[in-house]
Design an enzyme around this catalytic site. Structure first.
Site, mmCIF file in Angstrom:
data_model
loop_
_atom_site.group_PDB
_atom_site.id
_atom_site.type_symbol
_atom_site.label_atom_id
_atom_site.label_comp_id
_atom_site.label_asym_id
_atom_site.label_seq_id
_atom_site.Cartn_x
_atom_site.Cartn_y
_atom_site.Cartn_z
ATOM 1 N N ASP A 173 -1.550 -7.043 34.260
ATOM 2 C CA ASP A 173 -1.493 -5.800 33.494
ATOM 3 C C ASP A 173 -1.343 -4.607 34.432
ATOM 4 O O ASP A 173 -0.772 -4.742 35.509
ATOM 5 C CB ASP A 173 -2.743 -5.669 32.616
ATOM 6 C CG ASP A 173 -2.443 -5.046 31.267
ATOM 7 O OD1 ASP A 173 -2.099 -3.851 31.247
ATOM 8 O OD2 ASP A 173 -2.541 -5.737 30.237
ATOM 9 N N HIS A 229 -4.289 0.616 29.978
ATOM 10 C CA HIS A 229 -3.932 -0.610 29.264
ATOM 11 C C HIS A 229 -4.633 -1.838 29.838
ATOM 12 O O HIS A 229 -5.219 -2.650 29.105
ATOM 13 C CB HIS A 229 -2.412 -0.776 29.330
ATOM 14 C CG HIS A 229 -1.842 -1.799 28.410
ATOM 15 N ND1 HIS A 229 -1.769 -3.132 28.736
ATOM 16 C CD2 HIS A 229 -1.286 -1.686 27.173
ATOM 17 C CE1 HIS A 229 -1.191 -3.799 27.748
ATOM 18 N NE2 HIS A 229 -0.890 -2.948 26.784
ATOM 19 N N SER A 272 -0.689 -6.408 22.459
ATOM 20 C CA SER A 272 -1.411 -6.408 23.735
ATOM 21 C C SER A 272 -2.905 -6.562 23.523
ATOM 22 O O SER A 272 -3.606 -7.112 24.372
ATOM 23 C CB SER A 272 -1.150 -5.104 24.494
ATOM 24 O OG SER A 272 0.102 -5.098 25.114
#
Length: 693
Positions: free
Chosen positions: A145, A200, A475
């Site tokens: 990520d 994220h 996600s």
């Protein structure tokens, strides 16, 4: 003032001209070089082989240059062989012709597919949930990520012992980055350091395996306990993404390292804009090598719904996103007292003060200062508000109305989970007889840890900084499944990736179509909604190994040359498997539109992982008003011992398939305790054409 503006403009123009000249010169010097991935397959067995030296030698031969500075980007030397380098088109062709080179393909940019959810799935905290804590502490989740925020309470090492003995990784997080006994590994491929400056990666890592952190919320919204599916497990962060995207060479480097480091599960909440052929997809290639080493890769389906998913390899567990029983709603109170209810996350408390209500096409008439103060106050109205919206639209034309937006609130209801509109759908555009996505998990309005270095809205006008935030995307669904995969691994450390994948798929909650079109069916949710508790005791599993996947690829007409592009070693097709006969937990077949009647068969083998002396009886449930006829032979499986295997055939027949809607059924094997369910889907070519690269 005007002269000052003119002077400033001239100065800016001069700087711009100089900048463009430098860019032009730099472009000329680079001679249109771009990054290519040179894949060389499996590592040679010779003990004296030095991968990096070989890679440099290849580049020197091709370029005629002695120094490889600025040329060699990465060497893959741990789990497979290859490198990435900056090459011209002519150099690429020469490299591709050299001995030992399997394939050369351009690096592509992949995108990120951007709490109460665990309770909703039944994996609750406390004594009511069965856990194998000793093994969980030795389980490692690798997260590909944007990096991670090491100081987050979700990744605190307090209470953890030293890393598992199997761990072979490192902590190379960059400046002022420290790992601990929870966050045991960090690698950066972006040259930014592993610290998360996007938010994220922190969010996904904490969703999969974050610590139990009480009293978390987003400005009081969604208040509760944040935790991952396996809070006692360890995390290794692999930063493959930056604000510019996720490059192919970074992704392959991460697979190369993670496999050698000793992770148990790989969680990848990222993907391309479209599906790629397996031999051109770095995620499919890396995941194939991970599968061969006993590591399951979990990938998000993508956020391009209702367009097809980009995750299409059967050795990858593909995850769609769904809602939970919690919705976060926001109310807009108009000047006339009417209230509109929409779905958004609004942390602002306007204290009842009303502001001008601006219709979308009128925004360009506002000055910048007025837009700055209201830039974050917006919401999506629900379909039920259609009549009020039309009325409001006419009001906006005639008057200058005002409204106030109330702070969001969480409401709970018992409605079934529904697949999010943004979640990418099937059918599979590469292997049309493999159903994708595989499974559905919570991905809407998920509360999890966040990076304090970026605003929750990711806009420059937003000065807020938070440690936890609420966001949505496949996600967010992907790490839920990664956490469940790790959870299953704590009870069955010896299971192959396919066994874990099968357990997750065959124990899923059945889901119902949310509409009357194809994108509302199994093409939306796959096998159904994940059930973590049932998945640790599935009864039967569908096993697959490396050789099975090679036979599957042979069935897709891969030859020895193209097989080597994926497997990384010389492989021949000694036998072909029809793609629909891959021993997959779901069954799917695409049929010709020209056939008014059809019969299609599926061959499967199950392994008993339940109890000895068990008898499983088959049951078929026809879905969605389909007029299918399904026959299972044999219809009863008697398992005398654990690990016993038995085979069966499913024959599906029917007439006049609906060109706009798949026909489906469910096969359920039950021994009275376990219900092993597999969706059966047959369809014709209803979908519009999709470009495959």
């Amino acid at each position: 003032m005007a002269k000052l503006r003119e002077a400033s403009f001239c100065a800016l123009a001069c700087v711009l001209v100089l900048f463009l000249s430098f860019v032009s010169a730099d472009t000329y010097n680079r001679q249109d070089k771009q990054v290519y991935v040179v894949y060389m397959g499996s590592l040679p067995s010779q003990p004296d082989y030095k991968p990096t030296s070989d890679h440099i030698s290849i580049l020197q031969q091709v370029t005629g240059e002695s120094s490889m500075e600025g040329r060699l980007v990465r060497s893959y030397k741990k789990s497979f062989n290859g490198f990435s380098a900056r090459l011209t088109e002519s150099e690429r062709k020469r490299v591709a012709e050299m001995e030992g080179v399997v394939s050369v393909f351009p690096s592509k940019k992949y995108k990120l597919h951007t709490t109460a959810s665990w309770d909703f799935m039944g994996l609750k905290e406390g004594k009511n949930t069965k856990r194998n804590l000793a093994v969980e502490s030795d389980t490692i989740v690798g997260v590909f990520d944007t990096g991670i925020s090491p100081e987050s309470e979700s990744f605190s090492g307090k209470g953890f012992g030293p890393p598992p003995k199997k761990w072979k990784g490192v902590c190379k997080g960059g400046k002022n980055f420290t790992c601990n006994n929870k966050l045991i590994g960090a690698r950066d491929y972006t040259n930014e350091g592993t610290r998360d400056i996007e938010g994220h990666g922190t969010h996904t890592a904490s969703t999969a395996a974050g610590n139990v952190v009480e009293n978390t919320s987003f400005y009081g919204i969604g208040n509760g306990t944040a935790r991952g599916g396996v809070p006692d497990s360890r995390i290794a962060a692999y930063k493959v993404c930056s604000g510019a995207g996720c490059s192919s060479e970074y992704i392959l480097s991460a697979f190369d390292d993670a496999i050698a480091d000793g992770v148990d599960v790989i969680s990848a909440s990222l993907g391309g804009d479209t599906a790629y052929m397996y031999e051109k997809d770095p995620i499919a290639i890396g995941a194939f090598h991970a599968m061969a080493k006993g590591i399951l890769t979990v990938q998000s389906a993508g956020n391009n719904g209702p367009n097809p998913t980009v995750s299409v390899a059967p050795w990858i567990l593909t995850v769609a996103a769904s809602t939970t029983n919690r919705r976060i709603v926001t109310k807009v109170v108009l000047g006339n007292g009417k209230t509109l209810v929409g779905q958004s996350v609004n942390a602002f408390d306007l204290k009842g003060k009303q502001y001008p209500l601006v219709y979308e096409t009128s925004v360009e008439k506002c000055n910048n200062e007025s837009l700055t103060t209201l830039a974050l106050s917006f919401l999506t109205l629900t379909p039920q508000s259609n009549e009020q919206i039309i009325s409001m639209f006419h009001t906006l034309i005639m008057w200058s109305p005002k409204a106030t937006i109330l702070k969001s609130e969480a409401i709970f209801n018992q409605t079934d989970p529904k697949v999010a509109g943004f979640s990418s759908r099937g059918p599979n555009t590469i292997a049309v007889d493999i159903l994708k996505p595989d499974i559905t998990a919570p991905g809407v309005e998920i509360l999890a840890a966040y990076s304090p270095l970026v605003s929750p809205s990711a806009t420059t006008l937003d000065n807020r900084r938070v440690n936890y935030t609420i966001t949505s995307g496949t996600s967010m669904a992907c790490p839920h499944v990664s956490g469940v995969a790790a959870y299953i691994k704590t009870f069955h450390p010896e299971w192959y990736p396919s066994m874990i994948q099968s357990a997750i798929m065959t124990t899923a909650w059945p889901m119902n179509p949310s509409g009357t079109d194809a994108v509302s069916t199994e093409f939306a949710y796959g096998s159904g909604h994940i059930d973590p508790i049932a998945a640790i005791n599935p009864g039967l599993v569908y096993e697959l190994g490396k050789s099975d996947h090679i036979a599957f690829l042979c069935g897709l007409n891969y030859n020895a040359t193209t097989l080597k592009l994926i497997a990384g070693e010389a492989v021949t097709c000694t036998g072909k498997t029809l793609p629909r006969n891959l021993n997959y937990p779901s069954m799917s077949a695409k049929l010709s539109k020209s056939k008014s009647s059809f019969t299609v068969t599926f061959n499967r083998t199950v392994t008993n992982v339940g109890t000895s002396n068990s008898t499983y009886k088959s049951k078929v449930v026809i879905n969605h008003g389909s007029k299918l006829k399904v026959k299972v032979s044999p219809s009863v499986l008697s398992m005398k011992s654990v690990n016993e295997k038995q085979s069966f055939t499913v024959s599906v027949s029917g007439n006049d398939l609906n060109p706009k809607l798949p026909s489906s059924a469910n096969l359920i094997w039950s021994d009275g305790t376990h219900n092993v369910r597999s969706p059966i889907v047959v369809y014709t070519d209803y979908a519009s054409s999709v470009d495959i690269f």
